[in-house]
Design a protein around this motif. Structure first.
Motif, PDB file in Angstrom:
ATOM      1  N   GLU A 132       0.823  -1.210   0.000  1.00  0.00           N
ATOM      2  CA  GLU A 132       0.000   0.000   0.000  1.00  0.00           C
ATOM      3  C   GLU A 132       0.858   1.261   0.000  1.00  0.00           C
ATOM      4  O   GLU A 132       0.501   2.264  -0.616  1.00  0.00           O
ATOM      5  CB  GLU A 132      -0.919  -0.011   1.219  1.00  0.00           C
ATOM      6  CG  GLU A 132      -1.813   1.194   1.322  1.00  0.00           C
ATOM      7  CD  GLU A 132      -2.647   1.172   2.585  1.00  0.00           C
ATOM      8  OE1 GLU A 132      -3.039   2.253   3.023  1.00  0.00           O
ATOM      9  OE2 GLU A 132      -2.888   0.080   3.119  1.00  0.00           O
TER      10      GLU A 132
ATOM     11  N   TYR B 109       1.967   1.888  -3.574  1.00  0.00           N
ATOM     12  CA  TYR B 109       0.881   2.442  -4.383  1.00  0.00           C
ATOM     13  C   TYR B 109       0.653   3.923  -4.091  1.00  0.00           C
ATOM     14  O   TYR B 109       0.487   4.726  -5.003  1.00  0.00           O
ATOM     15  CB  TYR B 109      -0.426   1.683  -4.154  1.00  0.00           C
ATOM     16  CG  TYR B 109      -0.440   0.299  -4.733  1.00  0.00           C
ATOM     17  CD1 TYR B 109       0.198  -0.001  -5.926  1.00  0.00           C
ATOM     18  CD2 TYR B 109      -1.092  -0.731  -4.076  1.00  0.00           C
ATOM     19  CE1 TYR B 109       0.190  -1.268  -6.453  1.00  0.00           C
ATOM     20  CE2 TYR B 109      -1.111  -2.015  -4.593  1.00  0.00           C
ATOM     21  CZ  TYR B 109      -0.472  -2.275  -5.789  1.00  0.00           C
ATOM     22  OH  TYR B 109      -0.484  -3.531  -6.299  1.00  0.00           O
ATOM     23  N   SER B 110       0.645   4.285  -2.810  1.00  0.00           N
ATOM     24  CA  SER B 110       0.408   5.688  -2.475  1.00  0.00           C
ATOM     25  C   SER B 110       1.587   6.556  -2.920  1.00  0.00           C
ATOM     26  O   SER B 110       1.396   7.697  -3.340  1.00  0.00           O
ATOM     27  CB  SER B 110       0.135   5.853  -0.983  1.00  0.00           C
ATOM     28  OG  SER B 110       1.244   5.476  -0.225  1.00  0.00           O
TER      29      SER B 110
ATOM     30  N   MET C 257       1.178   7.059  -6.675  1.00  0.00           N
ATOM     31  CA  MET C 257       0.098   8.017  -6.923  1.00  0.00           C
ATOM     32  C   MET C 257       0.563   9.440  -6.635  1.00  0.00           C
ATOM     33  O   MET C 257       0.224  10.376  -7.365  1.00  0.00           O
ATOM     34  CB  MET C 257      -1.120   7.672  -6.055  1.00  0.00           C
ATOM     35  CG  MET C 257      -1.856   6.444  -6.495  1.00  0.00           C
ATOM     36  SD  MET C 257      -2.641   6.629  -8.076  1.00  0.00           S
ATOM     37  CE  MET C 257      -3.888   7.829  -7.676  1.00  0.00           C
TER      38      MET C 257
ATOM     39  N   SER D 177       2.600   8.089   2.388  1.00  0.00           N
ATOM     40  CA  SER D 177       3.421   6.903   2.161  1.00  0.00           C
ATOM     41  C   SER D 177       4.654   6.907   3.060  1.00  0.00           C
ATOM     42  O   SER D 177       5.041   5.859   3.583  1.00  0.00           O
ATOM     43  CB  SER D 177       3.816   6.800   0.691  1.00  0.00           C
ATOM     44  OG  SER D 177       4.698   7.824   0.325  1.00  0.00           O
TER      45      SER D 177
END
Length: 56
Positions: free
Chosen positions: A2, A5-6, A9, A46
């Motif tokens: 996760e 991914y953050s 992004m 993140s």
């Protein structure tokens, strides 16, 4: 995963936001700042998750 991914992004939003600042202006100024702030939020989130400062 996760965190990755953050981070991706955040980089994506920051890249789009910074590209929008170059002439000719592609977006209204408030949209450009909003996109950059969203990207900074993703990256900050993140890093905080990575170092264990946020848990839920």
């Amino acid at each position: 995963m996760e965190v990755l991914y953050s981070f991706v992004m955040g980089v994506l939003f920051l890249t789009i936001g910074f590209i929008a600042f170059f002439p000719p202006p592609k977006l209204h100024w408030i949209m450009r700042f909003s996109i950059v702030f969203i990207g900074m939020g993703f990256i900050l989130y993140s890093f905080l998750r990575l170092f264990g400062l946020i848990s839920y």
